[in-house]
Design a protein around this motif. Structure first.
Motif, PDB file in Angstrom:
ATOM      1  N   LYS A   1       0.843  -1.213   0.000  1.00  0.00           N
ATOM      2  CA  LYS A   1       0.000   0.000   0.000  1.00  0.00           C
ATOM      3  C   LYS A   1       0.871   1.253   0.000  1.00  0.00           C
ATOM      4  CE  LYS A   1      -4.462  -1.152   2.046  1.00  0.00           C
ATOM      5  NZ  LYS A   1      -5.204  -1.265   3.291  1.00  0.00           N
ATOM      6  N   ALA A   2       1.931   1.222   0.807  1.00  0.00           N
ATOM      7  CA  ALA A   2       2.830   2.390   0.872  1.00  0.00           C
ATOM      8  C   ALA A   2       3.504   2.610  -0.485  1.00  0.00           C
ATOM      9  CB  ALA A   2       3.881   2.181   1.963  1.00  0.00           C
ATOM     10  N   ALA A   3       3.903   1.515  -1.131  1.00  0.00           N
ATOM     11  CA  ALA A   3       4.523   1.630  -2.463  1.00  0.00           C
ATOM     12  C   ALA A   3       3.542   2.266  -3.439  1.00  0.00           C
ATOM     13  CB  ALA A   3       4.957   0.247  -2.954  1.00  0.00           C
ATOM     14  N   LYS A   4       2.298   1.812  -3.382  1.00  0.00           N
ATOM     15  CA  LYS A   4       1.271   2.342  -4.290  1.00  0.00           C
ATOM     16  C   LYS A   4       1.042   3.840  -4.034  1.00  0.00           C
ATOM     17  CE  LYS A   4      -3.472   1.767  -5.821  1.00  0.00           C
ATOM     18  NZ  LYS A   4      -4.818   1.307  -5.462  1.00  0.00           N
ATOM     19  N   GLU A   5       0.914   4.208  -2.773  1.00  0.00           N
ATOM     20  CA  GLU A   5       0.689   5.625  -2.432  1.00  0.00           C
ATOM     21  C   GLU A   5       1.796   6.533  -2.969  1.00  0.00           C
ATOM     22  OE1 GLU A   5       0.196   5.774   1.817  1.00  0.00           O
ATOM     23  OE2 GLU A   5      -1.664   4.596   1.687  1.00  0.00           O
ATOM     24  N   HIS A   6       2.993   5.966  -3.070  1.00  0.00           N
ATOM     25  CA  HIS A   6       4.126   6.776  -3.542  1.00  0.00           C
ATOM     26  C   HIS A   6       4.355   6.631  -5.056  1.00  0.00           C
ATOM     27  CE1 HIS A   6       5.838   8.422   0.258  1.00  0.00           C
ATOM     28  NE2 HIS A   6       4.951   7.556   0.722  1.00  0.00           N
ATOM     29  N   GLY A   7       3.429   5.962  -5.724  1.00  0.00           N
ATOM     30  CA  GLY A   7       3.466   5.974  -7.195  1.00  0.00           C
ATOM     31  C   GLY A   7       4.003   4.719  -7.862  1.00  0.00           C
ATOM     32  N   ALA A   8       4.242   3.650  -7.085  1.00  0.00           N
ATOM     33  CA  ALA A   8       4.703   2.405  -7.726  1.00  0.00           C
ATOM     34  C   ALA A   8       3.600   1.841  -8.613  1.00  0.00           C
ATOM     35  CB  ALA A   8       5.093   1.385  -6.664  1.00  0.00           C
ATOM     36  N   ALA A   9       4.012   1.228  -9.728  1.00  0.00           N
ATOM     37  CA  ALA A   9       3.048   0.682 -10.679  1.00  0.00           C
ATOM     38  C   ALA A   9       2.778  -0.798 -10.436  1.00  0.00           C
ATOM     39  CB  ALA A   9       3.561   0.873 -12.106  1.00  0.00           C
ATOM     40  N   ARG A  10       3.716  -1.482  -9.786  1.00  0.00           N
ATOM     41  CA  ARG A  10       3.570  -2.934  -9.574  1.00  0.00           C
ATOM     42  C   ARG A  10       4.262  -3.338  -8.271  1.00  0.00           C
ATOM     43  NH1 ARG A  10       4.902  -3.243 -15.273  1.00  0.00           N
ATOM     44  NH2 ARG A  10       7.081  -3.723 -14.802  1.00  0.00           N
ATOM     45  N   LEU A  11       3.774  -4.432  -7.709  1.00  0.00           N
ATOM     46  CA  LEU A  11       4.420  -5.009  -6.523  1.00  0.00           C
ATOM     47  C   LEU A  11       4.973  -6.383  -6.910  1.00  0.00           C
ATOM     48  CD1 LEU A  11       5.006  -5.007  -3.438  1.00  0.00           C
ATOM     49  CD2 LEU A  11       2.760  -6.095  -3.135  1.00  0.00           C
TER      50      LEU A  11
END
Ligand SMILES: [Zn+2]
Length: 428
Positions: A160-170
């Protein structure tokens, strides 16, 4: 419904394998073949590693020239601000990158000696994602190393933190090959549902389940409402027991029971490149293809026992799930049994001209390998210049070059010169 995309990591996970390596020209040819095959992305190397710099730049130039297109070329770095900034200092043209961070207690305690919590880890990762975003990347993927041994709640928080900061994929890394198809299905589905990002499956074969886990994870991601990205390597070459094999993963998606037609590839894959790419990687890594390798092994379409041979002669579908021609097999291979003139690091112009004159086949402007082209030189100076590059390529590879390497050098001498420049760089 979500789709499945292939991200090949041969040029990253494959080359970091103990006892194995590839020349920069071999890495480049692998990118050419992956592009020709229709693979979505090649994780093509390490932007913070100095000896990769000219290779990475040369391959991005090939992308600009349309030779490596439409494949995405992505770099791999640790999710550390300094690494991200160094990567962009070295390779400012990078458009796609994956940032890797350990997430399991085992790894956090082992690597940081208990000095960090999961929140510290998430903080470091998001700083790195912010740094990457400020460098103008098109795609930032965030990798959870050792995800399969990470508490799921922590993993969701991390995603979730990665997504909030603009990551496109996990990227869900089953770094030690600890998962099985049931556990990875549940984990990928939970991540897709709770994080809301496409999930990359990065599976290893320590328990012999890399391909099965990749498929199960992809199903989980799609059932959870997201696209899935499967990490593969050619011939499964990778750390320890290796990664999910490229050809086997594609075959499993396209041919396996109750999967085919429901969970589909999001890109058009040309399976007929399979045999060629497997053979080239085997030669380049100096690792034979196992006789029983799916699709490309010597026995993959061999039948001896009476009942099987009789059955397949009457109807091939009796004992074969797919046809060898689909994989680009069936052409006779010529092996020279008489006089042979080769290129090497001490070759001269006469032998070189002879070898090049015998090659039919070249690389067309769009990067496609074209069997009807032939090599010719405009004058002696040009032939001498290409020969000099071929000598250097032999020095680096320490084995005879394959025809397509010779063709590549003749067609892209300026790119080849960069790939072959391996002196330690002065300063930064
Ligand atoms: Zn790996």
């Amino acid at each position: 419904m979500g789709k499945i995309y292939i991200i090949d990591v041969t040029n990253r996970d494959g080359v970091q394998t103990a006892k194995l390596g590839l020349s920069k020209l071999e890495k480049t040819l692998i990118n050419v073949y992956l592009n020709e095959m229709g693979v979505f992305q090649s994780e093509f190397g390490f932007p913070t590693t100095r000896h990769e710099q000219l290779y990475l730049q040369a391959n991005l130039e090939l992308a600009e020239m349309g030779v490596l297109k439409p494949i995405h070329l992505s770099g791999w770095v640790r999710a550390v601000v300094d690494d991200v900034e160094l990567a962009f200092k070295r390779i400012p043209q990078l458009k796609h990158m994956n940032l890797s961070m350990s997430t399991s207690n085992q790894m956090i305690n082992g690597k940081f000696r208990g000095g960090k919590s999961i929140d510290d880890i998430i903080g470091k990762m998001t700083e790195a994602v912010d740094a990457a975003a400020s460098c103008g990347l098109e795609t930032i993927g965030v990798n959870a190393e050792d995800a399969s041994r990470t508490d799921l709640k922590n993993l969701i928080k991390f995603g979730k933190a990665a997504k909030e900061h603009g990551a496109a994929r996990l990227r869900y890394c089953d770094t030690l090959g600890y998962d099985n198809p049931f556990t990875i299905y549940d984990a990928a589905k939970a991540l897709a549902e709770n994080v809301g990002l496409p999930v990359e499956l990065h599976c290893h074969g320590d328990l012999g389940m890399a391909v099965a886990n990749s498929l199960a994870g992809a199903k989980g991601a799609i059932d959870g409402g997201q696209d899935a990205y499967i990490n593969t390597t050619i011939n499964g070459i990778g750390e320890r027991a290796g990664n999910a094999d490229l050809v086997a993963v594609i075959l499993a998606i396209m041919k396996s029971k109750d999967f085919a037609g429901k969970y589909c590839l999001g890109q058009d894959i040309d399976l007929s490149i399979s045999y060629k790419i497997a053979k080239f990687a085997s030669y380049a890594f100096k690792v034979p293809i196992p006789i029983n390798q799916p699709g490309v092994g010597a026995n993959a379409f061999a039948h001896a026992s009476g009942i099987h041979a009789d059955g397949v002669l009457k109807d091939k579908g009796t004992y074969e799930l797919y046809d060898f021609t689909e994989l680009g097999r069936g052409e006779p291979e010529q092996v020279e049994t008489g006089r042979e003139i080769c290129t090497g690091q001490y070759s001269g112009i006469s032998g070189f001209r002879h070898v090049m004159g015998q090659i039919i086949g070249g690389i067309a402007a769009d990067g496609h390998i074209d069997g009807d082209m032939s090599i010719s030189f405009h004058n002696d100076k040009e032939a001498e210049e290409i020969l000099e590059l071929v000598r250097y390529a032999n020095v680096e590879a320490q084995k005879p070059l394959v025809e397509e390497e010779l063709v590549f050098i003749a067609k892209y001498p300026d790119i080849a010169r960069k790939l072959l420049t391996l002196r330690p760089l002065d300063g930064e």
